[in-house]
Scaffold this active site. Sequence first.
Site, PDB file in Angstrom:
ATOM      1  N   ASP A   1       0.903  -1.298  -0.224  1.00 52.36           N
ATOM      2  CA  ASP A   1       0.175  -0.089  -0.006  1.00 52.36           C
ATOM      3  C   ASP A   1       0.894   1.068  -0.076  1.00 52.36           C
ATOM      4  OD1 ASP A   1       0.852   0.092   2.680  1.00 52.36           O
ATOM      5  OD2 ASP A   1      -1.088   0.193   3.702  1.00 52.36           O
TER       6      ASP A   1
ATOM      7  N   GLY B   1       2.628  -4.524   7.931  1.00 56.21           N
ATOM      8  CA  GLY B   1       2.571  -6.038   7.601  1.00 56.21           C
ATOM      9  C   GLY B   1       1.240  -6.759   8.109  1.00 56.21           C
TER      10      GLY B   1
ATOM     11  N   CYS C   1       3.178  -3.225   3.971  1.00 53.91           N
ATOM     12  CA  CYS C   1       2.232  -2.095   4.307  1.00 53.91           C
ATOM     13  C   CYS C   1       2.915  -1.394   5.470  1.00 53.91           C
ATOM     14  CB  CYS C   1       0.886  -2.638   4.576  1.00 53.91           C
ATOM     15  SG  CYS C   1       0.473  -3.761   6.042  1.00 53.91           S
TER      16      CYS C   1
ATOM     17  N   ARG D   1       0.446 -30.979  10.729  1.00 51.86           N
ATOM     18  CA  ARG D   1      -0.075 -29.772  11.100  1.00 51.86           C
ATOM     19  C   ARG D   1      -0.350 -28.680  10.177  1.00 51.86           C
ATOM     20  NH1 ARG D   1       5.381 -29.991  15.272  1.00 51.86           N
ATOM     21  NH2 ARG D   1       4.379 -31.581  16.479  1.00 51.86           N
TER      22      ARG D   1
HETATM   23  C1  RB5 Z   1      -1.954   2.401   6.645  1.00 54.35           C
HETATM   24  O1  RB5 Z   1      -1.892   3.665   7.134  1.00 54.35           O
HETATM   25  C2  RB5 Z   1      -1.961   1.395   7.480  1.00 54.35           C
HETATM   26  O2  RB5 Z   1      -2.925   1.029   8.305  1.00 54.35           O
HETATM   27  C3  RB5 Z   1      -1.464   0.068   6.821  1.00 54.35           C
HETATM   28  O3  RB5 Z   1      -0.264   0.192   5.942  1.00 54.35           O
HETATM   29  C4  RB5 Z   1      -0.973  -1.013   7.607  1.00 54.35           C
HETATM   30  O4  RB5 Z   1      -0.049  -0.846   8.493  1.00 54.35           O
HETATM   31  C5  RB5 Z   1      -2.250  -2.052   7.810  1.00 54.35           C
HETATM   32  O5  RB5 Z   1      -2.116  -2.902   8.547  1.00 54.35           O
END
Ligand code: RB5
Length: 145
Positions: A8, A68, A65, A136
């Site tokens: 993102d 993560g 992100c 598992r």
């Molecule tokens: C974005 O602000 C943030 O929420 C996203 O990058 C991530 O950390 C979500 O888990």
Amino acid sequence: MRVSIGSDHAGFEQKEMLIGYLESQGFGVIDRGPETDGRVDYPDFAALVAQDVTGHEADFGVLVCGTGIGMAIAANKVRGIRAANITRADFAALAREHNDANVLTLSGRFVSFEENCRIVDAFLSTPFGGGRHAGRVAKIMALEG
Ligand code: RB5
């Protein structure tokens, strides 16, 4: 080996750097975006990368992100995905050896690029251990119903 990668906005910068790193290590890379650091919703990119893995377009997925965490939660909703949110290299190896993780999710805000490279190295170079772990993992997958 082919790796599908996405992020993102919070993971965009490290996603771009990781593409260069992976290519320098000889991996094929599918970049599922985004193409800029404009604000986006991480589940959209988790879905694209997860589908590359379950559809055998890629051997593994990497998602970045802020933490993560959101990427892992989203990717794990896709049938067949075992995504692990990793912040240290030894856990990356264990996620492969014990859990047969097929998607690695990374923090672009709280973990350095250098440490994320070590995590990626460990993840992509460690085989699944099989043996006692196989049953598992089969039980995990049976939870999908
Ligand atoms: C974005 O602000 C943030 O929420 C996203 O990058 C991530 O950390 C979500 O888990």
